[in-house]
Design a protein around this motif. Structure first.
Motif, PDB file in Angstrom:
ATOM      1  N   ARG A 105       0.835  -1.201   0.000  1.00  0.00           N
ATOM      2  CA  ARG A 105       0.000   0.000   0.000  1.00  0.00           C
ATOM      3  C   ARG A 105       0.874   1.257   0.000  1.00  0.00           C
ATOM      4  NH1 ARG A 105      -5.340   0.130   1.579  1.00  0.00           N
ATOM      5  NH2 ARG A 105      -4.923   2.002   2.821  1.00  0.00           N
ATOM      6  N   LEU A 106       1.960   1.238   0.765  1.00  0.00           N
ATOM      7  CA  LEU A 106       2.892   2.368   0.757  1.00  0.00           C
ATOM      8  C   LEU A 106       3.474   2.573  -0.637  1.00  0.00           C
ATOM      9  CD1 LEU A 106       4.802   1.632   4.101  1.00  0.00           C
ATOM     10  CD2 LEU A 106       3.260   3.552   3.685  1.00  0.00           C
ATOM     11  N   ARG A 107       3.785   1.460  -1.310  1.00  0.00           N
ATOM     12  CA  ARG A 107       4.305   1.552  -2.673  1.00  0.00           C
ATOM     13  C   ARG A 107       3.270   2.172  -3.599  1.00  0.00           C
ATOM     14  NH1 ARG A 107       4.859  -2.087  -7.052  1.00  0.00           N
ATOM     15  NH2 ARG A 107       2.647  -2.456  -6.654  1.00  0.00           N
ATOM     16  N   ASP A 108       2.030   1.686  -3.489  1.00  0.00           N
ATOM     17  CA  ASP A 108       0.981   2.168  -4.384  1.00  0.00           C
ATOM     18  C   ASP A 108       0.662   3.645  -4.149  1.00  0.00           C
ATOM     19  OD1 ASP A 108       0.885  -0.316  -5.502  1.00  0.00           O
ATOM     20  OD2 ASP A 108      -1.059  -0.889  -4.645  1.00  0.00           O
ATOM     21  N   GLU A 109       0.928   4.129  -2.937  1.00  0.00           N
ATOM     22  CA  GLU A 109       0.725   5.543  -2.633  1.00  0.00           C
ATOM     23  C   GLU A 109       1.898   6.407  -3.084  1.00  0.00           C
ATOM     24  OE1 GLU A 109      -0.205   5.976   1.523  1.00  0.00           O
ATOM     25  OE2 GLU A 109      -1.637   4.307   1.444  1.00  0.00           O
ATOM     26  N   GLY A 110       2.962   5.787  -3.580  1.00  0.00           N
ATOM     27  CA  GLY A 110       4.116   6.533  -4.051  1.00  0.00           C
ATOM     28  C   GLY A 110       5.088   6.918  -2.957  1.00  0.00           C
ATOM     29  N   LEU A 111       4.947   6.330  -1.769  1.00  0.00           N
ATOM     30  CA  LEU A 111       5.835   6.672  -0.658  1.00  0.00           C
ATOM     31  C   LEU A 111       7.145   5.893  -0.703  1.00  0.00           C
ATOM     32  CD1 LEU A 111       3.184   6.919   2.202  1.00  0.00           C
ATOM     33  CD2 LEU A 111       4.296   8.785   0.957  1.00  0.00           C
ATOM     34  N   LEU A 112       7.197   4.861  -1.511  1.00  0.00           N
ATOM     35  CA  LEU A 112       8.436   4.097  -1.673  1.00  0.00           C
ATOM     36  C   LEU A 112       8.358   3.348  -2.988  1.00  0.00           C
ATOM     37  CD1 LEU A 112       7.619   0.879  -1.026  1.00  0.00           C
ATOM     38  CD2 LEU A 112       7.640   1.741   1.306  1.00  0.00           C
ATOM     39  N   ASP A 113       9.505   2.847  -3.422  1.00  0.00           N
ATOM     40  CA  ASP A 113       9.604   1.970  -4.577  1.00  0.00           C
ATOM     41  C   ASP A 113      10.183   0.648  -4.085  1.00  0.00           C
ATOM     42  OD1 ASP A 113      11.043   0.730  -7.032  1.00  0.00           O
ATOM     43  OD2 ASP A 113       9.811   2.320  -7.900  1.00  0.00           O
ATOM     44  N   LEU A 114       9.725  -0.456  -4.653  1.00  0.00           N
ATOM     45  CA  LEU A 114      10.227  -1.750  -4.205  1.00  0.00           C
ATOM     46  C   LEU A 114      11.717  -1.920  -4.467  1.00  0.00           C
ATOM     47  CD1 LEU A 114       7.348  -4.189  -5.190  1.00  0.00           C
ATOM     48  CD2 LEU A 114       7.738  -3.007  -3.024  1.00  0.00           C
ATOM     49  N   LEU A 115      12.263  -1.166  -5.403  1.00  0.00           N
ATOM     50  CA  LEU A 115      13.702  -1.240  -5.682  1.00  0.00           C
ATOM     51  C   LEU A 115      14.511  -0.283  -4.820  1.00  0.00           C
ATOM     52  CD1 LEU A 115      13.718  -1.596  -9.570  1.00  0.00           C
ATOM     53  CD2 LEU A 115      13.803  -3.387  -7.822  1.00  0.00           C
ATOM     54  N   PRO A 165      16.671   0.946  -1.814  1.00  0.00           N
ATOM     55  CA  PRO A 165      17.404   0.386  -0.683  1.00  0.00           C
ATOM     56  C   PRO A 165      16.686   0.763   0.610  1.00  0.00           C
ATOM     57  CG  PRO A 165      18.890   1.529  -2.175  1.00  0.00           C
ATOM     58  CD  PRO A 165      17.490   1.896  -2.588  1.00  0.00           C
ATOM     59  N   VAL A 166      16.534  -0.208   1.495  1.00  0.00           N
ATOM     60  CA  VAL A 166      15.776   0.054   2.713  1.00  0.00           C
ATOM     61  C   VAL A 166      16.447   1.123   3.566  1.00  0.00           C
ATOM     62  CG1 VAL A 166      16.873  -1.747   4.117  1.00  0.00           C
ATOM     63  CG2 VAL A 166      14.497  -1.071   4.583  1.00  0.00           C
ATOM     64  N   GLY A 167      17.772   1.280   3.422  1.00  0.00           N
ATOM     65  CA  GLY A 167      18.481   2.300   4.186  1.00  0.00           C
ATOM     66  C   GLY A 167      18.051   3.710   3.853  1.00  0.00           C
ATOM     67  N   GLY A 168      17.434   3.901   2.682  1.00  0.00           N
ATOM     68  CA  GLY A 168      16.911   5.219   2.341  1.00  0.00           C
ATOM     69  C   GLY A 168      15.664   5.572   3.121  1.00  0.00           C
ATOM     70  N   HIS A 169      15.071   4.598   3.792  1.00  0.00           N
ATOM     71  CA  HIS A 169      13.859   4.811   4.573  1.00  0.00           C
ATOM     72  C   HIS A 169      14.100   4.614   6.067  1.00  0.00           C
ATOM     73  CE1 HIS A 169      11.217   4.922   0.979  1.00  0.00           C
ATOM     74  NE2 HIS A 169      12.144   4.112   0.471  1.00  0.00           N
ATOM     75  N   VAL A 170      14.845   3.586   6.428  1.00  0.00           N
ATOM     76  CA  VAL A 170      15.192   3.345   7.835  1.00  0.00           C
ATOM     77  C   VAL A 170      16.690   3.037   7.903  1.00  0.00           C
ATOM     78  CG1 VAL A 170      12.972   2.700   8.818  1.00  0.00           C
ATOM     79  CG2 VAL A 170      14.217   1.016   7.499  1.00  0.00           C
ATOM     80  N   PRO A 171      17.521   4.057   7.894  1.00  0.00           N
ATOM     81  CA  PRO A 171      18.977   3.858   7.842  1.00  0.00           C
ATOM     82  C   PRO A 171      19.535   3.376   9.176  1.00  0.00           C
ATOM     83  CG  PRO A 171      18.453   6.185   8.068  1.00  0.00           C
ATOM     84  CD  PRO A 171      17.140   5.485   7.889  1.00  0.00           C
ATOM     85  N   THR A 173      17.213  -4.134  -0.928  1.00  0.00           N
ATOM     86  CA  THR A 173      15.999  -3.476  -1.418  1.00  0.00           C
ATOM     87  C   THR A 173      14.776  -3.952  -0.642  1.00  0.00           C
ATOM     88  OG1 THR A 173      15.413  -5.113  -3.106  1.00  0.00           O
ATOM     89  CG2 THR A 173      16.992  -3.386  -3.724  1.00  0.00           C
ATOM     90  N   ILE A 174      13.724  -3.160  -0.725  1.00  0.00           N
ATOM     91  CA  ILE A 174      12.475  -3.521  -0.060  1.00  0.00           C
ATOM     92  C   ILE A 174      11.911  -4.800  -0.661  1.00  0.00           C
ATOM     93  CG2 ILE A 174      10.101  -2.762   0.349  1.00  0.00           C
ATOM     94  CD1 ILE A 174      11.274   0.133   0.421  1.00  0.00           C
ATOM     95  N   ALA A 175      12.009  -4.951  -1.977  1.00  0.00           N
ATOM     96  CA  ALA A 175      11.538  -6.179  -2.620  1.00  0.00           C
ATOM     97  C   ALA A 175      12.293  -7.394  -2.108  1.00  0.00           C
ATOM     98  CB  ALA A 175      11.672  -6.068  -4.136  1.00  0.00           C
ATOM     99  N   GLN A 176      13.590  -7.254  -1.879  1.00  0.00           N
ATOM    100  CA  GLN A 176      14.375  -8.377  -1.374  1.00  0.00           C
ATOM    101  C   GLN A 176      13.974  -8.741   0.052  1.00  0.00           C
ATOM    102  OE1 GLN A 176      18.247  -6.683  -2.135  1.00  0.00           O
ATOM    103  NE2 GLN A 176      18.462  -7.747  -4.100  1.00  0.00           N
ATOM    104  N   LEU A 177      13.643  -7.758   0.867  1.00  0.00           N
ATOM    105  CA  LEU A 177      13.152  -8.062   2.207  1.00  0.00           C
ATOM    106  C   LEU A 177      11.827  -8.810   2.131  1.00  0.00           C
ATOM    107  CD1 LEU A 177      13.884  -4.758   4.174  1.00  0.00           C
ATOM    108  CD2 LEU A 177      15.168  -6.893   4.261  1.00  0.00           C
TER     109      LEU A 177
END
Length: 444
Positions: free
Chosen positions: A74-84, A86-92, A100-104
């Motif tokens: 849902r966060l992806r669909d709202e444009g708040l993140l992309d599955l590609l 790196p998670v560190g760009g959101h929770v470093p 990546t978020i997709a890999q998690l």
């Protein structure tokens, strides 16, 4: 709740009774849904001194992960993140910043399976700051993207990501955005009466030992939730496509695409984005299993058939993996689905004119108009280059699956331009814009 015939219900209950007796399970419940509605519920054993009901709570374990994954999508669909991303760009601040978020979501990030704490499933959990402060570079076990390595820690990190974007706890976001819209009022982070107590069954005697239950803190997104058969039936219906506006059908389908397989070329199990995949005796199933000390669970959806099946049990081990598929076998044997009635559909004459035989060079293809207005391109024989196409506002057609997924089909006066490949009514038809030209005529 039962809507199946009495003979079918008896056969289903007998299979469940065999499982409870032979696997020595203190209590077990199971249910089947069809077309979004419950059609059978069964229970054996005792929970809290009484037969469990469809509202009795059991621990879900890792089925929690699939629900958490829906919030991430849902966060992806709202444009708040992309599955590609790196998670560190959101929770470093972890050794996994480049994953990546997709890999998690798909357990391909290479993270350790368990946190560097005491056995987390049996002990009170730590807060996010304390948990991730303990995680060092040694908890990266594989190169990201290299292999499937199931990671509970990865979902703890996704729970932290949700909290960051929503400004609330992962469960509060899940409850508000997923559980309440789906009517899952009995899915909670801690048990609510009536609920089963979790037990370990002695391997060599018919004795049980109560297992501990705790709030697992930052590890909660990996397996905290409790639920009931009634609620999990609603979840099974969701996985079958009854999304209730929580996700678009396209996003749910994306979650169910295979990202990684667990067992090589002839795979029977794998993962999508937060969902487990299985191929069992011709069925393609999507869902998740779960285990925590004292509990086992499982839910599968056969989306193409609109059928979901689930079980919940209060035992640490013992329920056989094939139970759910065998319940589906019984349903299909006793009450097989009837095919949908064929009915004529009005067709645009311009689209009708496109249907029929086309050629990609010398290779023949059929182009069919589907009842929903899509075009279906399939090879007459010996080619995998087919796809469905959906119309776009600019007059082009977008490939949905197969070789041409995401590619553009353009309709010309006497040809089709499929991402530079030219399809004609006759093989290499003269007078059409075939790149490279046509050298002479067909000859011996």
């Amino acid at each position: 709740m039962s809507q199946v015939e009495e003979r079918t219900a008896r056969a289903l209950l007998r299979r469940l009774a065999v499982e409870q007796s032979e696997s020595r399970v203190p209590s077990i419940v199971a249910a089947i849904v069809r077309d979004g509605e419950p059609v059978w519920f069964g229970a054996r054993g005792q929970a809290g001194g009484a037969a469990p009901t469809a509202d009795t709570q059991y621990r879900l374990g890792s089925i929690t992960k699939s629900m958490v994954a829906v919030v991430v999508m849902r966060l992806r669909d709202e444009g708040l993140l992309d599955l590609l991303d790196p998670v560190g760009g959101h929770v470093p601040g972890t050794p996994f910043d480049g994953v990546t978020i997709a890999q998690l979501l798909s357990h391909t990030g290479g993270l350790t399976a368990e946190p560097p704490t005491d056995w987390w499933e049996r002990t009170p959990g730590l807060g996010a700051e304390e948990l991730f402060a303990r995680i060092g570079p040694s908890e990266a076990k594989h190169r990201p993207g290299r292999t499937l390595h199931y990671s509970n820690v990865g979902y703890a990190l996704l729970g932290r990501l949700i909290a960051k974007h929503r400004g609330t706890g992962w469960y509060e976001a899940l409850r508000h955005e997923v559980l309440e819209p789906l009517g899952m009022t009995r899915t909670t982070p801690r048990p609510l009466a009536p609920h089963a107590t979790g037990y370990a069954v002695h391997p060599w005697a018919d004795a049980v030992l109560e297992e501990p239950e705790h709030d697992h803190g930052a590890m909660g997104p990996a397996g905290q939730l409790w639920s009931s058969a009634a609620d999990l039936g609603r979840w099974a219906a969701f996985l079958c496509g009854e999304t209730g506006g929580v996700l678009s059908p396209q996003t749910l389908a994306e979650m169910g695409e295979v990202a990684v397989v667990a067992d090589g070329d002839t795979w029977v199990s794998g993962f999508g984005l937060g969902l487990q995949m299985a191929r069992i005796e011709g069925r393609r199933l999507t869902g998740h299993g779960g285990s925590m000390p004292g509990f086992l669970s499982g839910v599968w959806a056969q989306a193409g058939a609109g059928t979901g099946v689930l079980f919940l049990a209060n035992t640490t081990s013992g329920v056989r993996f094939q139970l759910l598929n065998e319940l589906l076998d019984i349903l299909d044997e006793h009450e097989p689905r009837l095919p949908q009635e064929w009915r004529p559909v009005a067709a645009d004459p311009a689209l009708l004119a496109l249907t029929g035989l086309w050629h990609w060079g010398p290779t023949p293809f059929h182009l069919r108009l589907q009842p929903d207005g899509k075009l279906l391109l399939t090879a007459v024989a010996n080619s995998s280059r087919g796809s469905r196409f959906v119309p776009q506002a600019d007059g082009t057609w977008l490939g949905l699956d197969g070789y041409y997924a995401g590619e553009t089909l353009r309709v010309g006066a006497d040809h089709l331009d499929l991402n530079t490949f030219i399809l004609t009514r006759e093989p290499y038809q003269p007078g059409t814009p075939i790149p490279g030209g046509i050298a002479g005529e067909w000859h011996a």
